[in-house]
Design an enzyme around this catalytic site. Structure first.
Site, PDB file in Angstrom:
ATOM      1  N   ARG A 126      33.339 209.556 124.418  1.00  0.00           N
ATOM      2  CA  ARG A 126      34.392 209.991 123.677  1.00  0.00           C
ATOM      3  C   ARG A 126      34.945 208.996 122.344  1.00  0.00           C
ATOM      4  NH1 ARG A 126      40.313 211.641 123.442  1.00  0.00           N
ATOM      5  NH2 ARG A 126      40.603 210.156 125.335  1.00  0.00           N
ATOM      6  N   LYS A 179      42.632 192.486 126.962  1.00  0.00           N
ATOM      7  CA  LYS A 179      41.433 192.978 126.876  1.00  0.00           C
ATOM      8  C   LYS A 179      40.583 193.285 125.659  1.00  0.00           C
ATOM      9  CE  LYS A 179      37.665 196.033 127.314  1.00  0.00           C
ATOM     10  NZ  LYS A 179      37.191 196.913 126.597  1.00  0.00           N
ATOM     11  N   PRO A 225      35.868 189.384 128.353  1.00  0.00           N
ATOM     12  CA  PRO A 225      37.153 190.504 128.240  1.00  0.00           C
ATOM     13  C   PRO A 225      36.818 191.195 129.645  1.00  0.00           C
ATOM     14  CG  PRO A 225      35.400 190.794 126.477  1.00  0.00           C
ATOM     15  CD  PRO A 225      34.830 189.851 127.412  1.00  0.00           C
TER      16      PRO A 225
END
Length: 277
Positions: free
Chosen positions: A120, A211, A228
């Site tokens: 997505r 993040k 991250p």
DNA sequence: CATCAGGCGAGAC
DNA sequence: GTCTCGCCTGAT
């Protein structure tokens, strides 16, 4: 069309490692990419990578973009042999490279990535590009959309951003694009900073948390000490590194190792899904 | 129908 | 500072 030989380069793995959302497979061993305002097709047969561009373009653009001068095998060789999990992850993803991607594009892309899946994320970014990016044509006649400029997204209406399927991230993109276009946050200044300073600056942007800031530092600013922490990495840290990841051992290579851990976990999840079918 | 996907901001404490 | 909660949307 030029051929480059390189070990530890896998177009497929770079494509699937989720750092670059505008590179995709387009046939047997073939890939296409829009980056640096340009369209590139490449094909790979083992250690031969065919770049569909001139010598000059390869040397001035793609060599740097794909981080071709870095010896990833040497980085992998530096992994503690007793760390069997990390060794397995690095071997599995040894063709991944940390790309040198556009800073503005990574800010928007990773704002979209939060609480979202790669399929997505790609769809959202493609919609943004088609709606707000400039339409161009490559030398061999393929039309493509460049990534939208800060101005085009800053001037976009919030409701139109929602219409791109961005959901609640729309307001983050709207606000962040305005902060950057207005000059409230000077992107060029980030290049002079170290990892900690650049991250602190990025955190000022609405919608950019720890993040996302780390992803921007790693994939755009090439701060390879950025690590991250997402759901995959947190799971791996919990199960494989209950005493904590040995950052002191790996230093500036931590971010690269993070990619191996991330990709390994991501792919194992996908394999499970496939086996269920 | 619930849960989850490369989290984040806001508010409570 | 740390914790919880709600959030767009599509896939399973």
């Amino acid at each position: 069309m030029i051929t480059i030989q390189s070990k530890n380069f896998s177009a497929l793995q770079i494509c699937m490692s989720g750092q670059c959302f505008r590179m995709e497979a387009c046939g047997e061993n073939r890939y296409r990419l829009v980056a640096k305002g340009k369209y590139l097709e490449l094909a790979q047969q083992e250690e031969d990578i065919l770049f569909d561009c001139t010598q000059e373009e390869y040397h001035t653009v793609w060599k740097d973009y794909f981080d071709m001068e870095t010896d990833y095998a040497q980085i992998i060789a530096g992994i503690d042999a007793e760390d069997t999990y990390l060794s397995a992850a690095a071997d599995y993803g040894k063709g991944i490279r940390i790309l040198h991607q556009d800073l503005w594009e990574m800010i928007i892309s990773f704002l979209i990535s939060q609480q979202n899946n790669i399929k997505r994320i790609r769809k959202c970014i493609n919609q943004l590009c088609e709606k707000y990016g400039e339409k161009r044509e490559s030398a061999n006649g393929v039309s493509y959309y460049d990534f939208p400029t800060p101005q085009s997204l800053a001037e976009a209406q919030l409701e139109d951003l929602y219409a791109c399927g961005l959901g609640y991230r729309s307001k983050y993109i709207h606000a962040t694009a305005n902060s950057i276009y207005s000059g409230e946050l000077d992107l060029s200044a980030l290049w002079t900073m170290n990892y900690a300073a650049a991250k602190k600056e990025l955190l000022k942007l609405y919608g950019v948390g720890t993040k996302v800031a780390d992803c921007i530092c790693l994939f755009a600013l090439h701060k390879t000490d950025a690590f991250p922490r997402d759901t995959h990495i947190n799971k791996v840290l919990e199960l494989q590194y209950p005493e904590g990841f040995p950052f002191e051992k790996y230093g500036k290579n931590s971010g690269i190792l993070q990619q191996y851990l991330f990709y390994y976990d991501l792919e194992k999840g996908d394999l499970k899904k496939i086996s269920k079918k």
